[in-house]
Design a protein around this motif. Structure first.
Motif, PDB file in Angstrom:
ATOM      1  N   GLY A   1       0.777  -1.222   0.000  1.00  0.00           N
ATOM      2  CA  GLY A   1       0.000   0.000   0.000  1.00  0.00           C
ATOM      3  C   GLY A   1       0.809   1.271   0.000  1.00  0.00           C
ATOM      4  N   SER A   2       2.088   1.200   0.249  1.00  0.00           N
ATOM      5  CA  SER A   2       2.944   2.387   0.254  1.00  0.00           C
ATOM      6  C   SER A   2       3.651   2.588  -1.079  1.00  0.00           C
ATOM      7  CB  SER A   2       3.984   2.279   1.381  1.00  0.00           C
ATOM      8  OG  SER A   2       4.785   1.111   1.208  1.00  0.00           O
ATOM      9  N   ALA A   3       3.624   1.590  -1.929  1.00  0.00           N
ATOM     10  CA  ALA A   3       4.219   1.675  -3.264  1.00  0.00           C
ATOM     11  C   ALA A   3       3.425   0.771  -4.189  1.00  0.00           C
ATOM     12  CB  ALA A   3       5.685   1.257  -3.233  1.00  0.00           C
ATOM     13  N   ASN A   4       3.462   1.121  -5.475  1.00  0.00           N
ATOM     14  CA  ASN A   4       2.726   0.316  -6.446  1.00  0.00           C
ATOM     15  C   ASN A   4       3.443  -1.012  -6.664  1.00  0.00           C
ATOM     16  OD1 ASN A   4       0.883   2.381  -6.770  1.00  0.00           O
ATOM     17  ND2 ASN A   4       1.990   3.287  -8.500  1.00  0.00           N
ATOM     18  N   PRO A   5       2.709  -2.149  -6.521  1.00  0.00           N
ATOM     19  CA  PRO A   5       3.360  -3.454  -6.717  1.00  0.00           C
ATOM     20  C   PRO A   5       3.604  -3.724  -8.201  1.00  0.00           C
ATOM     21  CG  PRO A   5       1.024  -3.750  -6.340  1.00  0.00           C
ATOM     22  CD  PRO A   5       1.287  -2.275  -6.174  1.00  0.00           C
ATOM     23  N   SER A   6       4.414  -4.702  -8.457  1.00  0.00           N
ATOM     24  CA  SER A   6       4.714  -5.097  -9.833  1.00  0.00           C
ATOM     25  C   SER A   6       3.568  -5.939 -10.382  1.00  0.00           C
ATOM     26  CB  SER A   6       6.019  -5.901  -9.886  1.00  0.00           C
ATOM     27  OG  SER A   6       6.204  -6.454 -11.176  1.00  0.00           O
ATOM     28  N   TYR A   7       2.928  -5.431 -11.440  1.00  0.00           N
ATOM     29  CA  TYR A   7       1.816  -6.168 -12.026  1.00  0.00           C
ATOM     30  C   TYR A   7       2.301  -7.404 -12.765  1.00  0.00           C
ATOM     31  CZ  TYR A   7      -1.833  -2.783 -10.900  1.00  0.00           C
ATOM     32  OH  TYR A   7      -2.734  -2.007 -10.232  1.00  0.00           O
ATOM     33  N   ASN A   8       3.480  -7.363 -13.314  1.00  0.00           N
ATOM     34  CA  ASN A   8       4.041  -8.551 -13.954  1.00  0.00           C
ATOM     35  C   ASN A   8       4.220  -9.678 -12.944  1.00  0.00           C
ATOM     36  OD1 ASN A   8       4.158  -7.452 -16.531  1.00  0.00           O
ATOM     37  ND2 ASN A   8       6.215  -6.596 -16.216  1.00  0.00           N
ATOM     38  N   GLU A   9       4.641  -9.305 -11.738  1.00  0.00           N
ATOM     39  CA  GLU A   9       4.812 -10.312 -10.691  1.00  0.00           C
ATOM     40  C   GLU A   9       3.461 -10.851 -10.237  1.00  0.00           C
ATOM     41  OE1 GLU A   9       6.842 -10.744  -6.230  1.00  0.00           O
ATOM     42  OE2 GLU A   9       7.149  -8.922  -7.440  1.00  0.00           O
ATOM     43  N   LEU A  10       2.438  -9.997 -10.182  1.00  0.00           N
ATOM     44  CA  LEU A  10       1.095 -10.446  -9.810  1.00  0.00           C
ATOM     45  C   LEU A  10       0.563 -11.444 -10.833  1.00  0.00           C
ATOM     46  CD1 LEU A  10      -1.526 -10.306  -8.174  1.00  0.00           C
ATOM     47  CD2 LEU A  10      -2.140  -8.246  -9.456  1.00  0.00           C
ATOM     48  N   VAL A  11       0.744 -11.141 -12.111  1.00  0.00           N
ATOM     49  CA  VAL A  11       0.292 -12.054 -13.156  1.00  0.00           C
ATOM     50  C   VAL A  11       1.057 -13.367 -13.093  1.00  0.00           C
ATOM     51  CG1 VAL A  11       0.171 -12.383 -15.649  1.00  0.00           C
ATOM     52  CG2 VAL A  11      -0.477 -10.185 -14.654  1.00  0.00           C
ATOM     53  N   GLN A  12       2.322 -13.316 -12.778  1.00  0.00           N
ATOM     54  CA  GLN A  12       3.126 -14.523 -12.670  1.00  0.00           C
ATOM     55  C   GLN A  12       2.637 -15.414 -11.530  1.00  0.00           C
ATOM     56  OE1 GLN A  12       5.609 -15.446 -14.874  1.00  0.00           O
ATOM     57  NE2 GLN A  12       5.444 -17.406 -13.778  1.00  0.00           N
ATOM     58  N   LYS A  13       2.171 -14.815 -10.441  1.00  0.00           N
ATOM     59  CA  LYS A  13       1.650 -15.599  -9.314  1.00  0.00           C
ATOM     60  C   LYS A  13       0.358 -16.320  -9.691  1.00  0.00           C
ATOM     61  CE  LYS A  13       3.727 -13.234  -5.360  1.00  0.00           C
ATOM     62  NZ  LYS A  13       4.347 -14.485  -4.847  1.00  0.00           N
ATOM     63  N   VAL A  14      -0.421 -15.721 -10.595  1.00  0.00           N
ATOM     64  CA  VAL A  14      -1.607 -16.424 -11.090  1.00  0.00           C
ATOM     65  C   VAL A  14      -1.186 -17.616 -11.936  1.00  0.00           C
ATOM     66  CG1 VAL A  14      -3.673 -16.225 -12.535  1.00  0.00           C
ATOM     67  CG2 VAL A  14      -3.023 -14.339 -11.023  1.00  0.00           C
ATOM     68  N   ALA A  15      -0.177 -17.424 -12.763  1.00  0.00           N
ATOM     69  CA  ALA A  15       0.321 -18.516 -13.593  1.00  0.00           C
ATOM     70  C   ALA A  15       0.919 -19.638 -12.747  1.00  0.00           C
ATOM     71  CB  ALA A  15       1.354 -17.990 -14.585  1.00  0.00           C
ATOM     72  N   ASP A  16       1.503 -19.277 -11.602  1.00  0.00           N
ATOM     73  CA  ASP A  16       2.126 -20.269 -10.718  1.00  0.00           C
ATOM     74  C   ASP A  16       1.144 -20.903  -9.747  1.00  0.00           C
ATOM     75  OD1 ASP A  16       4.487 -19.675 -11.962  1.00  0.00           O
ATOM     76  OD2 ASP A  16       5.155 -18.255 -10.413  1.00  0.00           O
ATOM     77  N   ASN A  17      -0.182 -20.539  -9.858  1.00  0.00           N
ATOM     78  CA  ASN A  17      -1.234 -21.068  -8.974  1.00  0.00           C
ATOM     79  C   ASN A  17      -1.098 -20.609  -7.540  1.00  0.00           C
ATOM     80  OD1 ASN A  17      -2.642 -22.508 -10.974  1.00  0.00           O
ATOM     81  ND2 ASN A  17      -1.259 -24.260 -10.780  1.00  0.00           N
ATOM     82  N   THR A  18      -0.300 -19.583  -7.320  1.00  0.00           N
ATOM     83  CA  THR A  18      -0.323 -18.961  -5.993  1.00  0.00           C
ATOM     84  C   THR A  18      -1.672 -18.289  -5.777  1.00  0.00           C
ATOM     85  OG1 THR A  18       2.055 -18.572  -6.122  1.00  0.00           O
ATOM     86  CG2 THR A  18       0.829 -17.309  -4.472  1.00  0.00           C
ATOM     87  N   PHE A  19      -2.188 -17.643  -6.827  1.00  0.00           N
ATOM     88  CA  PHE A  19      -3.543 -17.111  -6.851  1.00  0.00           C
ATOM     89  C   PHE A  19      -4.327 -17.867  -7.926  1.00  0.00           C
ATOM     90  CE2 PHE A  19      -1.366 -12.938  -5.613  1.00  0.00           C
ATOM     91  CZ  PHE A  19      -1.585 -13.150  -4.259  1.00  0.00           C
ATOM     92  N   ASP A  20      -5.635 -18.049  -7.672  1.00  0.00           N
ATOM     93  CA  ASP A  20      -6.492 -18.658  -8.688  1.00  0.00           C
ATOM     94  C   ASP A  20      -6.908 -17.650  -9.744  1.00  0.00           C
ATOM     95  OD1 ASP A  20      -6.602 -21.269  -7.482  1.00  0.00           O
ATOM     96  OD2 ASP A  20      -7.888 -20.386  -5.941  1.00  0.00           O
ATOM     97  N   ALA A  21      -6.927 -16.386  -9.388  1.00  0.00           N
ATOM     98  CA  ALA A  21      -7.282 -15.318 -10.322  1.00  0.00           C
ATOM     99  C   ALA A  21      -6.803 -14.008  -9.731  1.00  0.00           C
ATOM    100  CB  ALA A  21      -8.790 -15.288 -10.578  1.00  0.00           C
ATOM    101  N   ALA A  22      -6.852 -12.963 -10.527  1.00  0.00           N
ATOM    102  CA  ALA A  22      -6.477 -11.628 -10.074  1.00  0.00           C
ATOM    103  C   ALA A  22      -7.514 -10.636 -10.583  1.00  0.00           C
ATOM    104  CB  ALA A  22      -5.088 -11.240 -10.571  1.00  0.00           C
ATOM    105  N   VAL A  23      -7.825  -9.650  -9.755  1.00  0.00           N
ATOM    106  CA  VAL A  23      -8.798  -8.617 -10.105  1.00  0.00           C
ATOM    107  C   VAL A  23      -8.147  -7.265  -9.884  1.00  0.00           C
ATOM    108  CG1 VAL A  23     -11.021  -7.585  -9.541  1.00  0.00           C
ATOM    109  CG2 VAL A  23     -10.772 -10.074  -9.537  1.00  0.00           C
ATOM    110  N   GLY A  24      -8.241  -6.410 -10.881  1.00  0.00           N
ATOM    111  CA  GLY A  24      -7.663  -5.079 -10.750  1.00  0.00           C
ATOM    112  C   GLY A  24      -7.521  -4.416 -12.104  1.00  0.00           C
TER     113      GLY A  24
END
Length: 651
Positions: free
Chosen positions: A524-547
């Protein structure tokens, strides 16, 4: 004169022959004074109590009707099977020893399978008013005649209901015997035609205790489907609902569809009472449809009078009506059988003999010589009884199978429609549609509104996420800027924003609940890396992402994106400045250099006009001051005339 003694002698021989025929057990031209039917069912059961009294009334009515079996008294030998397959077989053999011409019953489909093999050997027709197992229609059981509609039709009615309410999966709760298994198999076949299926089969053994049924229902409650079809015996069915009520499975979101056993239980009790009705609020059930007629109304009124007088302990149900008509069907068939001069005789079969030391008395069993002829007379029956027109088709099935669909609510039941194999679901009585052209399109199917469990009129979705499953993990970027799209929140979802609102609105359109949990990605203090967020979906860390995740080439290679719900196109992003409200605000777009160029052109135009007009026009002569004024004036007129012509041209 000499021919008279000869005629008298011939007549005497005929009388002697007829008497000899009677002594040999063969009835030729004269009717027997009495004949017997066998009856097999469980006397102390929901179906048996009503059937026993209905059969007694039918036998009395047949014997009191001079047009049916005149001079012959009909007797019924009743045996109690005591809900036992073994005892039922023994009772069946005991009835067969008494040379019955037909057997009415049994009510158990399992017992019907066994006894059908016995009557096949003895050539004795078996008329069952309660064995609804569809597999009994097999050609193997040639002497079995079902005088009620098969569960094949009832399961097709339930499948049409499932399709009507747009459910795709059901859970079958049934007793694991021939009756339950065959009925659920028929249901599975009917659902397959509607592109639906049985997602889970919950079976329990006959005579199961509460603990066993409780374990079955606990397992059922873990399944995704919330549409339950209950196909059990009338005497144990209420236990299922009692346990379901205790487990909280009779609340909003659940669907309970019971086969005709539930309607029989309610009809057999004049006042079921609140303790019973509270267990089944909102459930649906089917009842064998019998058209209203004067004959039926008189019989129902007669039954109620006898019930008030204490002559019977059971109210009338559909099985009682079919049992009454079964006796009349047998009486009419036997009457035609005897009228055609058929012989009512039995023969011993040498293959039936007792083994050494056996006390089964198999040698006492005799074959009905004219059983096949009586079978044909039974299958050619065509008369109107309490249950309507009784006539068999080429497959030995009663014509016009139909059911009432009942919704249980309050202290009673409410009819929401009918089903027939001719017109499917309808709010119009089946007989009113038989004379009209067949139309089974989905647009013609109609039922009245239902009050579902939980006292709601909103149709349940019929599906929930399983209680033993994991909710979807939804990754959400937790960023510092553009918080209107998505950000952290203290509410139940832990997040909020425009993207979250769109996601939740989409979930509401799904015809079943989708449990999920939002997981913040970032501090919340800095913008996260969206590429890393998408990669976590691909790695099944997340089932989906919304944003507000942009669709770019490298991301589409590893995950799938939904269609964008906002489209910006080519835009210019600029800060918005506050506009001046001064009267001279229109001058602000002109810079100093532009004012200089405009003034220079003004003087240049005036000078050109003066040069051209000075030699020939006296107005452009005079003192230098006067000529300078003329230059400015002509320039202004020139501008004014051009503006005026431009304005007129645009108009």
């Amino acid at each position: 004169m000499g021919s008279v003694p000869v005629l008298a002698l011939c007549f005497l021989f005929i009388l002697i022959g007829a008497k000899a025929g009677n002594q040999n057990g063969t009835i030729g031209f004269s009717r027997p004074k009495a004949l017997s039917l066998g009856a097999l069912f469980t006397l102390n059961s929901t179906i048996g109590k009503a059937a026993k009294f209905a059969i007694e009334l039918a036998v009395g009515d047949v014997n009191n009707d001079p047009t049916v079996l005149p001079g012959t008294r009909l007797n019924v030998i009743t045996q109690d099977t005591n809900c036992s397959g073994f005892l039922g077989i023994i009772e069946a053999f005991q009835i067969m020893e008494k040379d019955v011409v037909a057997v009415v019953g049994p009510q158990s489909s399992m017992l019907a399978h066994v006894i059908s093999n016995v009557v096949n050997e003895l050539h004795v027709p078996l008329l069952s008013f309660a064995a609804t197992d569809p597999t009994l229609d097999s050609l193997q059981y040639s002497y079995f005649i079902r005088t009620i509609h098969s569960d094949y039709y009832q399961m097709n009615a339930i499948a049409d209901m499932i399709q009507y309410y747009e459910w795709r999966e059901v859970v079958a709760i049934f007793v694991d015997d021939d009756y339950g298994r065959s009925g659920i198999t028929a249901l599975g076949d009917a659902l397959a035609k509607k592109r639906a299926k049985i997602s889970y089969k919950a079976a329990f053994p006959p005579n199961a205790d509460r603990t066993t049924i409780n374990d079955v229902l606990v397992q059922v409650n873990l399944m995704e489907s919330r549409v339950y079809v209950v196909h059990v015996n009338p005497d144990s069915g209420m236990t299922v609902f009692s346990i379901a009520k205790r487990l909280g499975m009779m609340t909003s979101g659940y669907v309970w569809i019971a086969t005709d056993w539930l309607a029989s239980v309610l009809d057999s009790s004049e006042n079921p009472g609140p303790n019973t009705m509270n267990l089944i609020q909102g459930a649906l059930t089917l009842r064998h449809y019998t058209p209203n007629s004067v004959l039926k109304q008189r019989f129902v009124s007669r039954w109620r009078d006898l019930l008030r007088k204490g002559k019977t302990t059971s109210s009338l149900n559909a099985y009682g009506l079919y049992a009454y008509d079964t006796i009349w069907m047998a009486a009419y068939a036997i009457d035609r059988f005897l009228s055609e001069g058929a012989n009512l005789s039995f023969s011993s079969d040498p293959s039936f003999h007792d083994t050494n030391g056996s006390h089964l008395h198999l040698s006492s069993l005799r074959t009905f010589d004219s059983g096949n002829m009586l079978l044909k007379q039974l299958l050619s029956s065509n008369f109107t009884g309490l249950t309507g027109q009784l006539q068999f088709d080429s497959d030995k099935q009663l014509i016009h199978p139909a059911y009432e669909i009942l919704n249980i609510g309050g202290t009673g039941t409410r009819r929401i429609g009918y089903w027939s194999n001719y017109s499917s679901l309808s709010v119009v009585t089946p007989e009113a549609l038989y004379g009209k052209p067949l139309n089974t399109s989905s647009t013609r199917k109609q039922l009245y509104d239902v009050i579902w469990p939980g006292e709601t009129t909103t149709k349940p979705r019929g599906w929930v996420f399983p209680n033993n499953g994991k909710p979807l993990r939804i990754g959400v970027p937790y960023r510092e800027s553009y918080t209107d799209f998505v950000t952290k929140d203290n509410g139940p979802d832990n997040v909020k924003g425009y993207c979250i609102d769109v996601f939740l609105a989409a979930l509401n359109l799904v015809p079943y609940p989708v449990p999920h949990t939002f997981i913040l990605f970032g501090n919340g203090s800095a913008n996260p890396s969206y590429n890393e967020l998408v990669q976590k979906v691909a790695d099944n860390t997340f089932d989906a992402a919304v944003g507000d995740i942009s669709i770019v080439t490298n991301r589409t290679r590893i995950v799938d994106f939904t269609q964008p719900y906002t489209e910006s196109g080519l835009v210019i992003v600029a800060t918005v400045k506050e506009l001046s409200t001064s009267p001279w605000a229109f001058l602000k777009p002109f810079t100093f250099q532009m004012w200089c160029v405009t003034g220079a052109f003004f003087l240049f135009i005036g000078l050109v006009v003066w040069i051209l007009e000075h030699r020939t026009n006296d107005e452009f002569r005079g003192s230098p001051r006067q000529q300078i004024v003329t230059i400015f004036w002509s320039a202004s007129c020139m501008y004014h005339s051009k503006f005026q012509r431009c304005f007129l041209a645009k108009c």
